[in-house]
Design a protein around this motif. Structure first.
Motif, PDB file in Angstrom:
ATOM      1  N   GLY A 147       0.776  -1.710  -0.158  1.00 42.21           N
ATOM      2  CA  GLY A 147      -0.323  -0.492  -0.107  1.00 42.21           C
ATOM      3  C   GLY A 147       0.158   1.371  -0.079  1.00 42.21           C
ATOM      4  O   GLY A 147      -0.268   2.581   0.478  1.00 42.21           O
ATOM      5  N   ASN A 178      -5.493  -4.866  -0.865  1.00 44.86           N
ATOM      6  CA  ASN A 178      -4.343  -3.968  -0.485  1.00 44.86           C
ATOM      7  C   ASN A 178      -4.531  -4.213   1.421  1.00 44.86           C
ATOM      8  O   ASN A 178      -5.298  -4.498   2.268  1.00 44.86           O
ATOM      9  CB  ASN A 178      -4.657  -2.466   0.056  1.00 44.86           C
ATOM     10  CG  ASN A 178      -3.988  -1.131   0.486  1.00 44.86           C
ATOM     11  OD1 ASN A 178      -3.536  -1.717   1.327  1.00 44.86           O
ATOM     12  ND2 ASN A 178      -3.444  -0.425  -0.144  1.00 44.86           N
ATOM     13  N   THR A 181      -6.004  -1.211   4.318  1.00 48.49           N
ATOM     14  CA  THR A 181      -7.229  -1.060   3.550  1.00 48.49           C
ATOM     15  C   THR A 181      -7.038  -0.158   2.037  1.00 48.49           C
ATOM     16  O   THR A 181      -6.308  -0.285   2.088  1.00 48.49           O
ATOM     17  CB  THR A 181      -8.280  -0.209   4.786  1.00 48.49           C
ATOM     18  OG1 THR A 181      -7.846   0.962   4.532  1.00 48.49           O
ATOM     19  CG2 THR A 181      -7.896  -0.859   6.519  1.00 48.49           C
ATOM     20  N   GLY A 182      -8.551   0.365   1.778  1.00 45.41           N
ATOM     21  CA  GLY A 182      -7.875   0.852   0.714  1.00 45.41           C
ATOM     22  C   GLY A 182      -9.084   1.762   1.109  1.00 45.41           C
ATOM     23  O   GLY A 182      -9.268   2.746   0.013  1.00 45.41           O
ATOM     24  N   ARG A 183      -9.253   2.300   1.866  1.00 45.87           N
ATOM     25  CA  ARG A 183     -10.536   3.603   2.748  1.00 45.87           C
ATOM     26  C   ARG A 183     -10.114   4.688   1.715  1.00 45.87           C
ATOM     27  O   ARG A 183     -10.576   5.568   1.329  1.00 45.87           O
ATOM     28  CB  ARG A 183     -10.239   3.717   3.493  1.00 45.87           C
ATOM     29  CG  ARG A 183     -10.829   2.524   4.501  1.00 45.87           C
ATOM     30  CD  ARG A 183     -11.002   1.840   6.266  1.00 45.87           C
ATOM     31  NE  ARG A 183      -9.425   2.828   6.477  1.00 45.87           N
ATOM     32  CZ  ARG A 183      -8.506   2.914   7.956  1.00 45.87           C
ATOM     33  NH1 ARG A 183      -9.819   3.236   9.020  1.00 45.87           N
ATOM     34  NH2 ARG A 183      -7.714   2.809   8.001  1.00 45.87           N
ATOM     35  N   ALA A 185      -6.703   7.728   0.146  1.00 44.04           N
ATOM     36  CA  ALA A 185      -5.307   7.827  -0.128  1.00 44.04           C
ATOM     37  C   ALA A 185      -4.707   8.498   0.941  1.00 44.04           C
ATOM     38  O   ALA A 185      -5.587   9.739   1.070  1.00 44.04           O
ATOM     39  CB  ALA A 185      -5.194   8.028  -2.134  1.00 44.04           C
ATOM     40  N   GLY A 208      -4.040   3.403  -1.757  1.00 45.83           N
ATOM     41  CA  GLY A 208      -5.282   2.717  -0.740  1.00 45.83           C
ATOM     42  C   GLY A 208      -5.774   2.304  -1.852  1.00 45.83           C
ATOM     43  O   GLY A 208      -7.222   2.331  -2.507  1.00 45.83           O
ATOM     44  N   ARG A 239     -13.263  -2.507   1.326  1.00 50.53           N
ATOM     45  CA  ARG A 239     -11.857  -1.672   0.969  1.00 50.53           C
ATOM     46  C   ARG A 239     -11.649  -1.681   2.817  1.00 50.53           C
ATOM     47  O   ARG A 239     -10.569  -0.734   3.002  1.00 50.53           O
ATOM     48  CB  ARG A 239     -12.382  -0.312   0.406  1.00 50.53           C
ATOM     49  CG  ARG A 239     -12.887  -0.858  -1.049  1.00 50.53           C
ATOM     50  CD  ARG A 239     -12.709   1.294  -1.624  1.00 50.53           C
ATOM     51  NE  ARG A 239     -11.468   1.080  -1.819  1.00 50.53           N
ATOM     52  CZ  ARG A 239     -10.819   0.626  -2.561  1.00 50.53           C
ATOM     53  NH1 ARG A 239     -11.639  -0.261  -3.739  1.00 50.53           N
ATOM     54  NH2 ARG A 239      -9.325   0.588  -2.799  1.00 50.53           N
ATOM     55  N   ARG A 405      -7.010  11.815  -5.737  1.00 52.79           N
ATOM     56  CA  ARG A 405      -7.976  10.590  -5.376  1.00 52.79           C
ATOM     57  C   ARG A 405      -9.683  11.102  -6.477  1.00 52.79           C
ATOM     58  O   ARG A 405     -10.112  10.340  -6.147  1.00 52.79           O
ATOM     59  CB  ARG A 405      -8.826  11.781  -3.820  1.00 52.79           C
ATOM     60  CG  ARG A 405      -8.080  11.033  -2.369  1.00 52.79           C
ATOM     61  CD  ARG A 405      -8.265  12.533  -0.951  1.00 52.79           C
ATOM     62  NE  ARG A 405      -7.599  11.453  -0.326  1.00 52.79           N
ATOM     63  CZ  ARG A 405      -7.726  12.122   0.953  1.00 52.79           C
ATOM     64  NH1 ARG A 405      -8.712  13.678   1.138  1.00 52.79           N
ATOM     65  NH2 ARG A 405      -6.699  11.930   2.261  1.00 52.79           N
TER      66      ARG A 405
END
Length: 415
Positions: A147, A178, A181-183, A185, A208, A239, A405
């Protein structure tokens, strides 16, 4: 007005993009799975139909494993439904025998007899020539990322995609979670003048995204010649999930990434590679332990006084077995993350740099200004040297991060 989203991103401008490009080449997942199934598991369950009639090479390392911890190369080699002809090893090597900055070279894999080609530090036509010489039709990528922009496997992905396009090869990315998490950037976006193998293109320090999502973004936004790309999605991953929720085995992606806890802090504390402090290499807690000779309790006290969310700092002493301060006892801090959802690793890394500089007179940047390569510009270093506090440093990158983002949102495959 004649400007592409690609050029706007490079310039740091805000853009809004359609999600259609992100989904066009992705394999749709079947519904109703309780645990996470990786892209490889879904590929195998479909009888490798995506690879039918193709001579296949795979870019992978020890993290390319099944849910029961078998390596995907061993599984594919034993299956007549897929013609696996070559393996391509990244930094640290296919079987993971090399330390940071090393690889395994060209050799024959003892377990399978397959030729293993070295991709490390190769790019462009030189890497395209490796793919051509291997005789494969399709290059598959299956590596666990952590990540962070400066973790080199995502740039191995980028370089291999670009080389596959030059060589006229199809490229297939098998997705994995990931782990942090992918919550969202987080952190500064790289400026292209600072592009290296720890950051080829303008993405955030903590991106992210999953590797399949990054592949879609790279192909549409950055590659000079897009590759024929297909992605195989996971099922069961959301995510907001950390790695321990996936049910998958953790295999250290590199020698100094032993646990998911390491990955959680890495996108912030790896910045200490750009200083004269130890980043904890040569200990059992790399990137969670930081320190140098002459540091005492005052650093931990100053770091705790910042009130950074989700983390506390303990005064710590340790003696690295290799790397900086090998065999010498140093003082510093250990990070203790007590609320992963609230924890911001990049802000935390900046707070630690600010307080280290203010509480220890011996603080110095590496002479080669490696910190600029890690952060993607001179901004972090010069602001800290000018006496900026954590909020001022973080605030300076917000416009570029907002632009990234916006672009990133078009390529997200999971909720």
């Amino acid at each position: 007005m004649g400007l592409s989203r690609r050029s706007l991103l490079a310039a740091g401008g805000a853009v809004v993009a359609s999600a259609s490009a992100a989904t066009a080449s992705a394999v749709s997942p079947p519904p109703g799975h309780g645990r996470v199934r990786t892209g490889f598991e879904r590929l195998a369950a479909d009888g490798y139909a995506l690879l039918a009639g193709e001579r296949v090479g795979i870019v992978t390392n020890p993290t390319g494993v099944t849910a029961d911890a078998r390596h995907v190369v061993d599984v594919m080699h034993a299956d007549d439904r897929v013609d696996l002809a070559a393996v391509f090893g990244p930094e640290h090597g296919f079987r993971g025998t090399a330390q940071a900055g090393g690889s395994e070279g060209r050799h024959e894999d003892p377990a399978t007899g397959l030729p293993v080609h070295d991709t490390y530090l190769k790019s462009g036509q030189a890497l395209a020539d490796v793919f051509t010489a291997s005789g494969v039709d399709t290059v598959v990528f299956d590596i666990q990322d952590v990540g962070a922009r400066f973790y080199t496997y995502i740039w191995t992905l980028y370089d291999c995609m670009a080389a596959a396009a030059l060589a006229g090869k199809r490229f297939v990315v098998l997705d994995r979670p990931n782990p942090v998490t992918g919550r969202a950037a987080l952190g500064p976006v790289l400026e292209r003048a600072f592009a290296t193998f720890v950051g080829r293109e303008p993405i955030a320090q903590a991106h992210g995204m999953t590797v399949a999502e990054l592949a879609l973004l790279f192909n549409a936004e950055f590659l000079p010649v897009p590759v024929e790309l297909e992605t195989v999605r996971m099922t069961g991953w959301r995510r907001g999930e950390f790695f321990d929720a996936t049910g998958l085995p953790w295999v250290p992606p590199s020698p100094n990434m032993p646990t998911p806890d390491t990955a959680l802090v890495y996108s912030g504390t790896c910045l200490f590679e750009g200083t004269n402090l130890s980043e904890g290499r040569g200990t059992t807690r790399p990137f969670e332990l930081l320190g140098a000779e002459g540091i005492d309790r005052r650093w931990a006290e100053a770091a705790n006084a910042l009130g950074l969310p989700g983390v506390r700092f303990r005064e710590a002493y340790f003696a690295p077995t290799f790397s900086k301060f090998q065999g010498r006892t140093v003082g510093g801090v250990q990070l203790h993350v007590d609320d992963r959802a609230a924890f911001d690793p990049v802000r935390t890394g900046i707070g630690l740099l600010v307080t280290a500089r203010n509480s220890w007179p011996g603080f110095a940047w590496r002479a080669d200004h490696w910190i600029d390569k890690l952060t993607g510009s001179t901004r972090v270093r010069t602001l800290i040297d000018a006496g900026a506090d954590t909020d001022e440093v973080v605030g300076a990158w917000e416009p570029g991060l907002a632009a990234f983002r916006d672009v990133r949102s078009a390529y997200l495959l999971y909720r």
